[in-house]
Design a protein around this motif. Structure first.
Motif, short mmCIF file in Angstrom:
data_model
loop_
_atom_site.label_atom_id
_atom_site.label_comp_id
_atom_site.label_asym_id
_atom_site.label_seq_id
_atom_site.Cartn_x
_atom_site.Cartn_y
_atom_site.Cartn_z
N VAL A 1 0.84 -1.20 0.00
CA VAL A 1 0.00 0.00 0.00
C VAL A 1 0.87 1.25 0.00
O VAL A 1 0.60 2.22 -0.71
N ILE A 2 1.95 1.21 0.81
CA ILE A 2 2.87 2.35 0.86
C ILE A 2 3.53 2.57 -0.51
O ILE A 2 3.63 3.70 -1.00
N ILE A 3 4.00 1.48 -1.13
CA ILE A 3 4.65 1.59 -2.44
C ILE A 3 3.66 2.12 -3.48
O ILE A 3 3.98 3.02 -4.26
N ASP A 4 2.45 1.56 -3.48
CA ASP A 4 1.44 2.00 -4.44
C ASP A 4 1.10 3.48 -4.25
O ASP A 4 0.91 4.23 -5.22
N ASP A 5 1.04 3.89 -2.99
CA ASP A 5 0.74 5.29 -2.70
C ASP A 5 1.83 6.20 -3.24
O ASP A 5 1.55 7.28 -3.80
N GLN A 6 3.08 5.79 -3.11
CA GLN A 6 4.18 6.58 -3.65
C GLN A 6 4.16 6.62 -5.17
O GLN A 6 4.45 7.64 -5.78
N VAL A 7 3.82 5.48 -5.78
CA VAL A 7 3.72 5.44 -7.24
C VAL A 7 2.64 6.41 -7.72
O VAL A 7 2.84 7.16 -8.68
N VAL A 8 1.50 6.40 -7.04
CA VAL A 8 0.41 7.31 -7.41
C VAL A 8 0.86 8.75 -7.30
O VAL A 8 0.65 9.56 -8.21
N LYS A 9 1.50 9.10 -6.17
CA LYS A 9 1.95 10.48 -5.97
C LYS A 9 2.95 10.91 -7.03
O LYS A 9 2.94 12.05 -7.48
N ASN A 10 3.83 10.00 -7.43
CA ASN A 10 4.87 10.34 -8.40
C ASN A 10 4.40 10.24 -9.85
O ASN A 10 5.14 10.63 -10.76
N THR A 11 3.21 9.69 -10.07
CA THR A 11 2.72 9.53 -11.43
C THR A 11 1.74 10.63 -11.83
O THR A 11 1.61 10.96 -13.00
N ILE A 12 1.05 11.20 -10.85
CA ILE A 12 0.12 12.29 -11.14
C ILE A 12 0.87 13.43 -11.80
O ILE A 12 1.97 13.80 -11.40
N ILE A 13 0.29 14.00 -12.85
CA ILE A 13 0.90 15.15 -13.53
C ILE A 13 0.62 16.39 -12.69
O ILE A 13 -0.49 16.91 -12.67
N ASP A 14 1.64 16.83 -11.99
CA ASP A 14 1.48 17.94 -11.05
C ASP A 14 2.80 18.69 -10.97
O ASP A 14 3.84 18.08 -10.72
N PRO A 15 2.80 20.02 -11.18
CA PRO A 15 4.05 20.79 -11.09
C PRO A 15 4.74 20.65 -9.75
O PRO A 15 5.94 20.90 -9.64
N LYS A 16 3.99 20.25 -8.69
CA LYS A 16 4.61 20.08 -7.37
C LYS A 16 5.51 18.85 -7.33
O LYS A 16 6.39 18.76 -6.47
N ASN A 17 5.27 17.89 -8.21
CA ASN A 17 6.14 16.72 -8.32
C ASN A 17 7.30 17.06 -9.24
O ASN A 17 7.25 16.80 -10.44
N ASP A 18 8.34 17.64 -8.68
CA ASP A 18 9.42 18.20 -9.50
C ASP A 18 9.99 17.19 -10.48
O ASP A 18 10.10 17.47 -11.68
N LEU A 19 10.37 15.99 -9.99
CA LEU A 19 11.06 15.03 -10.84
C LEU A 19 10.15 14.51 -11.94
O LEU A 19 10.48 14.59 -13.13
#
Length: 454
Positions: free
Chosen positions: A32-50
């Protein structure tokens, strides 16, 4: 001292149980933790710098390999013989992509135009852009087909125009000219007296309109409302469906823009995407698993039905008028010029097509269409080790750690329980046996002591 050992053993039992419990919790919570991180890093959002930077300006190098079929017998073809071709290339170009005019919308979508530029890579190519190639003159042949319905007098006039400009059925030019355009008096003439007939108003070349151009206005889902929709196309140039084809199904705009897909793929997942160059949506299917540079991949390939005609695959009837399977007629989106798309060397096409041209040798390894993609989120990035760490090492460490905690906890619990049991048993024996022996010894020794006194 025995009491202290008992308390210590009891403490280790508690620690072992807690450690095992923590490991068991990780079994359920870790993914669940890994999936949550994947979701956060996959959303197209200028706040997700990388991830946003990678989506905006794809740092991964894309390479386009171009092969030409050099016609060996142009004169014999005009006499009725089969074309004989020889494959030349690859001529490799590095494709640079960047997104501009990025606009986020309240309905969790974002619009952009992606511009592309191509740079020749001599070290990766077999040959140079100065190589001379003979190919069919698509300008002349295309115009001939497009003018079939015109009055005879006009067709005669245009035919005379071709002769005047010394344009024949075959064209011999350098790779650079064929790719990016060459000056043509005929093109100048047609643009002047028949404006709109040609897609280009400048130099005529196979990729003249591709360089320094964009693929249209894409509006895609950011994934903020539903991660399953991330990167999926909402509209293209303001259209939610096309008008090139004959059925609503064929005119649908499905999937992503062809670079990134939603995470959490399985072997049952398909890979739909919309291709402006093919003027339609395409779909790849899972073939096998693999590994590249330590990163696990799924390989998706084009099914045999992709370019099948309506007879062999009824859902494709909307893409007709069709010819043999393996040819996609894109004339309706190419100014009605006779343009067809196929796999290289007519791979996955009707075998009869191979009888029309000499020199073709289709194989899946060299000519099949495929995409290798990571099934659980982002893989594109400037530093491969970063993704290898985030997508492979860290999940593996977490998986191993949960089992280590469980094993360590169980081992600690078992050892501590055995020690506790042993200590308690020794304590019980120490409390009972010594008192019984002392009493007996006292009675037995008393007479002896008295005798010794006498």
């Amino acid at each position: 001292m025995a009491v202290n050992k008992s308390k210590v053993s009891a403490g280790f039992i508690v620690v072992g149980v807690l450690t095992a419990f923590f490991g068991i919790v990780l079994v359920f919570v870790g993914p669940v933790i890994i999936d949550d991180q994947v979701v956060k890093n996959t959303i197209i959002d200028p706040k997700n710098d990388l991830s946003y930077t990678m989506w905006k300006d794809l740092p991964v190098p894309f390479f386009m390999s171009v092969y030409f079929f050099h016609v060996l017998n142009p004169e014999e073809i005009l006499k009725g013989e089969k074309p004989m071709v020889e494959q030349r290339g690859p001529y490799v170009y590095r494709k640079q992509c960047r997104k501009e005019n990025i606009t986020f919308h309240p309905n969790s979508t974002v619009s952009y135009r992606e511009y592309r530029r191509y740079f020749f890579e001599p070290s990766m190519s077999v040959g140079n852009e100065s190589d001379v190639i003979t190919i069919p003159n698509m300008l002349v042949l295309g115009a001939a087909v497009m003018l079939e319905d015109l009055p005879y007098a006009l067709r005669l006039l245009i035919s005379a125009t071709f002769m005047m400009f010394k344009e024949g059925p075959f064209l011999t030019k350098t790779v650079e000219e064929l790719m990016w355009g060459y000056d043509s008096k005929l093109v100048e003439f047609l643009n002047k007296y028949l404006p709109g007939m040609l897609p280009s108003t400048g130099k005529f070349g196979l990729f003249a309109e591709f360089n320094n151009s964009n693929t249209g206005l894409f509006t895609i889902h950011t994934g903020r409302d539903n991660i399953k929709n991330v990167h999926k196309v909402d509209s293209w140039n303001g259209l939610t469906e096309l008008s090139y084809w004959r059925t609503p199904q064929c005119n649908m705009i499905n999937g992503t823009a062809g670079q990134l897909w939603p995470p959490f793929m399985t072997k049952e997942t398909t890979l739909p995407f919309y291709s402006p160059d093919a003027c339609r949506s395409l779909e790849l299917v899972y073939q096998r698993s693999g590994v590249m540079n330590g990163i696990p991949l799924y390989r998706f390939v084009a099914p045999k039905t992709m370019f099948a005609n309506g007879t062999d695959y009824p859902p494709n009837e909307g893409f007709c008028p069709c010819r043999q399977s393996g040819l996609l007629n894109v004339s309706s989106c190419r100014y009605n010029s006779p343009v067809f798309i196929s796999h290289p060397h007519f791979f996955n096409a009707d075998p009869v097509l191979l009888d029309y041209v000499l020199g073709l040798h289709p194989t899946e390894e060299e000519h099949g269409l495929f995409i290798d993609i990571h099934p659980n989120g982002y893989i594109d990035g400037p530093i491969l080790t970063t993704f290898h760490t985030n997508l492979v090492i860290l999940p593996a460490v977490m998986e191993y750690m949960q089992y280590i905690f469980i094993a360590l906890g169980l081992l600690t619990t078992i050892v501590a329980a055995l020690v506790y049991y042993k200590v308690r048993r020794k304590t019980c024996e120490g409390d009972a046996l010594p008192r019984e022996n002392t009493s007996t010894s006292s009675h037995e020794r008393t007479p002896l002591l008295q005798d010794e006194q006498h």
